[in-house]
Write a protein that holds these residues in place. Structure first.
Motif, PDB file in Angstrom:
ATOM      1  N   MET A 193       0.825  -1.206   0.000  1.00 21.49           N
ATOM      2  CA  MET A 193       0.000   0.000   0.000  1.00 21.49           C
ATOM      3  C   MET A 193       0.859   1.256   0.000  1.00 21.49           C
ATOM      4  O   MET A 193       0.631   2.194  -0.781  1.00 21.49           O
ATOM      5  CB  MET A 193      -0.931  -0.003   1.216  1.00 21.49           C
ATOM      6  CG  MET A 193      -1.948   1.128   1.211  1.00 21.49           C
ATOM      7  SD  MET A 193      -3.005   1.125   2.678  1.00 21.49           S
ATOM      8  CE  MET A 193      -1.901   1.845   3.877  1.00 21.49           C
ATOM      9  N   MET A 194       1.880   1.299   0.843  1.00 18.09           N
ATOM     10  CA  MET A 194       2.725   2.491   0.925  1.00 18.09           C
ATOM     11  C   MET A 194       3.602   2.638  -0.316  1.00 18.09           C
ATOM     12  O   MET A 194       3.840   3.757  -0.782  1.00 18.09           O
ATOM     13  CB  MET A 194       3.590   2.440   2.185  1.00 18.09           C
ATOM     14  CG  MET A 194       2.792   2.558   3.475  1.00 18.09           C
ATOM     15  SD  MET A 194       1.597   3.942   3.469  1.00 18.09           S
ATOM     16  CE  MET A 194       2.674   5.340   3.159  1.00 18.09           C
ATOM     17  N   GLY A 195       4.060   1.518  -0.873  1.00 18.07           N
ATOM     18  CA  GLY A 195       4.826   1.601  -2.116  1.00 18.07           C
ATOM     19  C   GLY A 195       3.991   2.158  -3.251  1.00 18.07           C
ATOM     20  O   GLY A 195       4.453   3.010  -4.028  1.00 18.07           O
ATOM     21  N   LEU A 196       2.753   1.693  -3.347  1.00 14.65           N
ATOM     22  CA  LEU A 196       1.852   2.185  -4.391  1.00 14.65           C
ATOM     23  C   LEU A 196       1.519   3.659  -4.169  1.00 14.65           C
ATOM     24  O   LEU A 196       1.450   4.451  -5.124  1.00 14.65           O
ATOM     25  CB  LEU A 196       0.572   1.344  -4.401  1.00 14.65           C
ATOM     26  CG  LEU A 196      -0.477   1.691  -5.475  1.00 14.65           C
ATOM     27  CD1 LEU A 196       0.128   1.642  -6.863  1.00 14.65           C
ATOM     28  CD2 LEU A 196      -1.663   0.730  -5.366  1.00 14.65           C
ATOM     29  N   ALA A 197       1.333   4.054  -2.911  1.00 14.92           N
ATOM     30  CA  ALA A 197       1.040   5.455  -2.604  1.00 14.92           C
ATOM     31  C   ALA A 197       2.202   6.362  -3.004  1.00 14.92           C
ATOM     32  O   ALA A 197       1.994   7.448  -3.562  1.00 14.92           O
ATOM     33  CB  ALA A 197       0.743   5.611  -1.114  1.00 14.92           C
ATOM     34  N   THR A 259       1.350  20.240  -7.985  1.00 17.06           N
ATOM     35  CA  THR A 259       0.934  19.238  -8.981  1.00 17.06           C
ATOM     36  C   THR A 259      -0.390  18.593  -8.609  1.00 17.06           C
ATOM     37  O   THR A 259      -1.011  17.942  -9.441  1.00 17.06           O
ATOM     38  CB  THR A 259       1.996  18.141  -9.106  1.00 17.06           C
ATOM     39  OG1 THR A 259       2.089  17.421  -7.867  1.00 17.06           O
ATOM     40  CG2 THR A 259       3.363  18.723  -9.464  1.00 17.06           C
ATOM     41  N   ARG A 260      -0.797  18.741  -7.356  1.00 20.85           N
ATOM     42  CA  ARG A 260      -2.063  18.184  -6.828  1.00 20.85           C
ATOM     43  C   ARG A 260      -2.112  16.657  -6.900  1.00 20.85           C
ATOM     44  O   ARG A 260      -3.187  16.066  -6.903  1.00 20.85           O
ATOM     45  CB  ARG A 260      -3.265  18.779  -7.563  1.00 20.85           C
ATOM     46  CG  ARG A 260      -3.409  20.280  -7.360  1.00 20.85           C
ATOM     47  CD  ARG A 260      -4.674  20.805  -8.014  1.00 20.85           C
ATOM     48  NE  ARG A 260      -4.855  22.217  -7.741  1.00 20.85           N
ATOM     49  CZ  ARG A 260      -5.427  22.722  -6.651  1.00 20.85           C
ATOM     50  NH1 ARG A 260      -5.877  21.899  -5.730  1.00 20.85           N
ATOM     51  NH2 ARG A 260      -5.548  24.011  -6.477  1.00 20.85           N
ATOM     52  N   ARG A 261      -0.950  16.038  -6.971  1.00 20.84           N
ATOM     53  CA  ARG A 261      -0.950  14.566  -6.985  1.00 20.84           C
ATOM     54  C   ARG A 261      -1.442  13.987  -5.668  1.00 20.84           C
ATOM     55  O   ARG A 261      -1.909  12.840  -5.628  1.00 20.84           O
ATOM     56  CB  ARG A 261       0.460  14.055  -7.285  1.00 20.84           C
ATOM     57  CG  ARG A 261       0.911  14.261  -8.721  1.00 20.84           C
ATOM     58  CD  ARG A 261       2.268  13.648  -8.946  1.00 20.84           C
ATOM     59  NE  ARG A 261       2.803  13.989 -10.251  1.00 20.84           N
ATOM     60  CZ  ARG A 261       4.073  14.297 -10.479  1.00 20.84           C
ATOM     61  NH1 ARG A 261       4.941  14.286  -9.478  1.00 20.84           N
ATOM     62  NH2 ARG A 261       4.494  14.596 -11.690  1.00 20.84           N
ATOM     63  N   HIS A 262      -1.296  14.759  -4.596  1.00 23.20           N
ATOM     64  CA  HIS A 262      -1.753  14.255  -3.307  1.00 23.20           C
ATOM     65  C   HIS A 262      -3.250  13.977  -3.306  1.00 23.20           C
ATOM     66  O   HIS A 262      -3.741  13.187  -2.504  1.00 23.20           O
ATOM     67  CB  HIS A 262      -1.403  15.253  -2.192  1.00 23.20           C
ATOM     68  CG  HIS A 262      -1.989  16.614  -2.395  1.00 23.20           C
ATOM     69  ND1 HIS A 262      -1.441  17.545  -3.252  1.00 23.20           N
ATOM     70  CD2 HIS A 262      -3.100  17.192  -1.854  1.00 23.20           C
ATOM     71  CE1 HIS A 262      -2.174  18.643  -3.220  1.00 23.20           C
ATOM     72  NE2 HIS A 262      -3.189  18.466  -2.396  1.00 23.20           N
ATOM     73  N   LEU A 263      -3.977  14.610  -4.210  1.00 17.78           N
ATOM     74  CA  LEU A 263      -5.422  14.368  -4.290  1.00 17.78           C
ATOM     75  C   LEU A 263      -5.727  12.953  -4.781  1.00 17.78           C
ATOM     76  O   LEU A 263      -6.827  12.437  -4.539  1.00 17.78           O
ATOM     77  CB  LEU A 263      -6.074  15.393  -5.219  1.00 17.78           C
ATOM     78  CG  LEU A 263      -5.963  16.871  -4.786  1.00 17.78           C
ATOM     79  CD1 LEU A 263      -6.593  17.774  -5.830  1.00 17.78           C
ATOM     80  CD2 LEU A 263      -6.609  17.080  -3.411  1.00 17.78           C
ATOM     81  N   LEU A 264      -4.757  12.335  -5.445  1.00 13.43           N
ATOM     82  CA  LEU A 264      -4.974  10.994  -5.999  1.00 13.43           C
ATOM     83  C   LEU A 264      -5.125   9.939  -4.907  1.00 13.43           C
ATOM     84  O   LEU A 264      -5.708   8.874  -5.153  1.00 13.43           O
ATOM     85  CB  LEU A 264      -3.827  10.620  -6.937  1.00 13.43           C
ATOM     86  CG  LEU A 264      -3.679  11.472  -8.197  1.00 13.43           C
ATOM     87  CD1 LEU A 264      -2.409  11.104  -8.948  1.00 13.43           C
ATOM     88  CD2 LEU A 264      -4.896  11.291  -9.093  1.00 13.43           C
ATOM     89  N   ILE A 265      -4.559  10.215  -3.728  1.00 16.55           N
ATOM     90  CA  ILE A 265      -4.686   9.204  -2.664  1.00 16.55           C
ATOM     91  C   ILE A 265      -5.794   9.551  -1.673  1.00 16.55           C
ATOM     92  O   ILE A 265      -5.973   8.850  -0.674  1.00 16.55           O
ATOM     93  CB  ILE A 265      -3.348   8.995  -1.923  1.00 16.55           C
ATOM     94  CG1 ILE A 265      -2.925  10.262  -1.177  1.00 16.55           C
ATOM     95  CG2 ILE A 265      -2.265   8.552  -2.889  1.00 16.55           C
ATOM     96  CD1 ILE A 265      -1.713  10.024  -0.296  1.00 16.55           C
ATOM     97  N   VAL A 266      -6.534  10.608  -1.952  1.00 15.83           N
ATOM     98  CA  VAL A 266      -7.677  10.944  -1.098  1.00 15.83           C
ATOM     99  C   VAL A 266      -8.718   9.816  -1.076  1.00 15.83           C
ATOM    100  O   VAL A 266      -9.247   9.479  -0.006  1.00 15.83           O
ATOM    101  CB  VAL A 266      -8.314  12.281  -1.527  1.00 15.83           C
ATOM    102  CG1 VAL A 266      -9.652  12.504  -0.830  1.00 15.83           C
ATOM    103  CG2 VAL A 266      -7.360  13.435  -1.229  1.00 15.83           C
ATOM    104  N   PRO A 267      -9.052   9.190  -2.224  1.00 19.79           N
ATOM    105  CA  PRO A 267      -9.995   8.055  -2.161  1.00 19.79           C
ATOM    106  C   PRO A 267      -9.517   6.947  -1.238  1.00 19.79           C
ATOM    107  O   PRO A 267     -10.332   6.336  -0.522  1.00 19.79           O
ATOM    108  CB  PRO A 267     -10.072   7.580  -3.616  1.00 19.79           C
ATOM    109  CG  PRO A 267      -9.739   8.788  -4.418  1.00 19.79           C
ATOM    110  CD  PRO A 267      -8.720   9.529  -3.624  1.00 19.79           C
ATOM    111  N   ALA A 268      -8.209   6.689  -1.223  1.00 20.82           N
ATOM    112  CA  ALA A 268      -7.670   5.666  -0.321  1.00 20.82           C
ATOM    113  C   ALA A 268      -7.818   6.098   1.131  1.00 20.82           C
ATOM    114  O   ALA A 268      -8.158   5.277   2.002  1.00 20.82           O
ATOM    115  CB  ALA A 268      -6.206   5.407  -0.653  1.00 20.82           C
TER     116      ALA A 268
END
Length: 544
Positions: A193-197, A259-268
């Motif tokens: 999970m952390m590697g994918l994040a 870059t707002r990439r942090h928003l990609l892990i909000v669903p998680a």
């Protein structure tokens, strides 16, 4: 003039030749280390896999999966087995504990199909831990640091050797399925999970940037994985919550926040929050606390204090010679990779404090509910977390040291931002010429240390592979297996509703978790009797 011309030609040539020699020496040293550690890991895994053939179910294995077993024994297929597993999750949720995904996996232990398959669970746990560690190490070593395959392989093998051979409770970590699936397996899921994040936050892997479609698929996969981890043991779940939230916060506030990439892990994060809330709020947790740990739990302040002290205690206890030797082997190539990377490695003190806090947090669930550090199966995953954090912190400090030397070597007023390649001074400092000889010397010391432990009767069982090999060679594992098989045959061949069976008298360290009792006033005997359709199964001492 000719001397100047000759010097202008020879000096660059000599410099390039020396650089090429150093690169060759570095590559050779890294390959030697990778081959040696993989060979050592493979040798360790051979007896561990071999002894799994003698592994057998016990206690909670029967408790959580008896209804699945009975459904299959009655002629039901996969649908009936899955239905019984879901029913077990629902029942446990209201009567015992809310760890929904873990209960489901417990209900499907391999022994429900055949006791002959039970040992496959141990092999599966080992394979999962190896694959997850390799994946997480790939993200750290190859994606983040930009190191080569040999360094990645060395780090993976080194971490796995420490985690598998110095496991506080090997039977609970690998061979008792109910415990191993609940703890070791979920630690492996945490690594994935952390590697994918991290890859999501970086926007891709070393192979390239993710496409929009690939990003969407990975976001869904991360959310699903987070929901599964949230329904596992509370120690791993709490560590996962802090690590995932911390990664999101660092990404949001860091240089790449735009870059707002942090928003990609909000669903998680949302999936995890919902799952963890449901697991913690399950009515069964209160019932379990009242019946099993009434009055044992600590208050919030006491829990935090005891967790911090325990983290310091086990940091000292688990920092042993083998850990230091392994760091001496894998840290130099990691630091060289850090020197070649473009990372700044700023604020190592903050990283160490955060790592210690995360390690301390792993103690809070058991102190809060039980007032103690908990059983060996919990210590297993804490030790795995400890090793992981030590490697990360040591690499961070090494990278910071490299950057300090670069800054000191730079001319006054020069730009000291990290460069793609280290200065010659840093190259000399973190990669001295006799790399291969030093690596071989450390490997020889490691081999002698392991050999001495294996030959010393006082410590022969301290290393898991050695303990397993001794049980196999002495016939202890085979004798244990034979006694279990004789017991099963006695139960199945008896027409009586009440059966007495002899206690197990052989106890291999990595296989024996415990035995049944001499009465039916406990869940272990009750579930075993239910498993085989008997009214009563009790143990007796055959020698009496």
């Amino acid at each position: 003039m000719s001397d100047r011309l000759l010097s202008s030609v020879l000096r660059p040539l000599a410099a390039r030749t020396l650089a090429a020699v150093r690169r060759l020496e570095r590559v050779r040293s890294e390959r030697v280390l990778a081959v040696a550690l993989v060979a050592l890991l493979a040798a360790a895994l051979v007896p561990m896999v071999a002894i799994s053939a003698y592994d057998h179910s016990y206690a909670d294995d029967w408790h959580y999966s008896v209804n699945v077993h009975l459904a299959l024994a009655a002629g039901g297929g996969a649908a009936s087995a899955l239905s019984a597993a879901v029913a077990e999750v629902i029942d446990a949720f209201f009567t015992w504990q809310g760890t929904y995904s873990a209960i489901f996996l417990m209900a499907l232990q391999p022994g429900v199909f055949s006791e002959e398959l039970y040992g496959a669970g141990a092999v599966g746990i080992m394979a999962t831990l190896i694959a997850a560690t390799a994946y997480a190490a790939s993200v750290l070593v190859r994606d983040v640091l930009g190191a080569g395959r040999a360094v990645w392989v060395s780090v993976t093998a080194g971490v796995l050797l420490l985690e598998t051979q110095l496991m506080p409770s090997p039977v609970e970590g690998i061979w008792w399925y109910n415990s191993a699936i609940y703890y070791t397996f979920y630690h492996a899921l945490l690594l994935v999970m952390m590697g994918l994040a991290v890859r999501m936050l970086r926007g891709g892997s070393r192979r390239g940037a993710y496409t929009p479609g690939g990003t969407a698929v990975r976001a869904v996969a991360l959310a699903a994985l987070a929901a599964v981890v949230a329904g596992g043991n509370f120690v791993t779940a709490l560590v996962a919550a802090l690590a995932l939230a911390g990664a999101w916060l660092c990404a949001a506030l860091g240089p790449q926040g735009a870059t707002r990439r942090h928003l990609l892990i909000v669903p998680a994060l949302v999936a995890f929050a919902l799952g963890f809330t449901a697991s913690v709020a399950a009515p069964g947790n209160a019932a379990r606390q009242a019946t099993q740990f009434a009055g044992d739990g600590l208050g919030v302040l006491s829990t935090l204090l005891r967790s911090g002290f325990a983290a310091g205690e086990y940091l000292v206890l688990w920092t042993n010679g083998l850990l230091v030797l392994m760091l001496a082997l894998v840290l130099p190539p990691l630091v060289r990779a850090a020197a070649r990377s473009s990372l700044s490695f700023r604020l190592p003190g903050a990283g160490i404090v955060a790592a210690f806090a995360l390690f301390a947090a792993s103690f809070t669930p058991t102190f809060f509910s039980m007032g103690t550090v908990g059983p060996g199966r919990v210590q297993n995953i804490r030790y795995d977390l400890f090793v992981t954090l030590v490697v990360i912190c040591a690499t961070w400090v090494g990278g910071w040291w490299v950057r300090r030397r670069e800054a000191a070597a730079a001319p006054p007023g020069a730009h000291t931002a990290p460069a793609a390649a280290p200065s010659s001074d840093v190259s000399h400092a973190c990669a001295p010429a006799p790399r291969c000889a030093l690596t071989v010397a450390l490997l020889v010391v490691l081999a002698f240390g392991v050999g001495a432990l294996a030959l010393d009767e006082r410590h022969a069982d301290d290393l898991v592979a050695v303990s397993a090999a001794r049980s196999l060679a002495s016939g202890e594992a085979a004798a244990y297996d034979a006694q279990i098989r004789d017991r099963i045959a006695l139960i199945e061949e008896s027409d009586a509703a009440e059966v007495e069976v002899p206690f197990i008298t052989t106890a291999p360290k990595v296989l024996f978790m415990g035995d049944i009792r001499d009465n039916m006033a406990n869940y272990i005997n009750f579930r075993l009797a239910q498993w085989y359709g008997k009214d009563s199964i009790i143990g007796y001492h055959a020698a009496l």
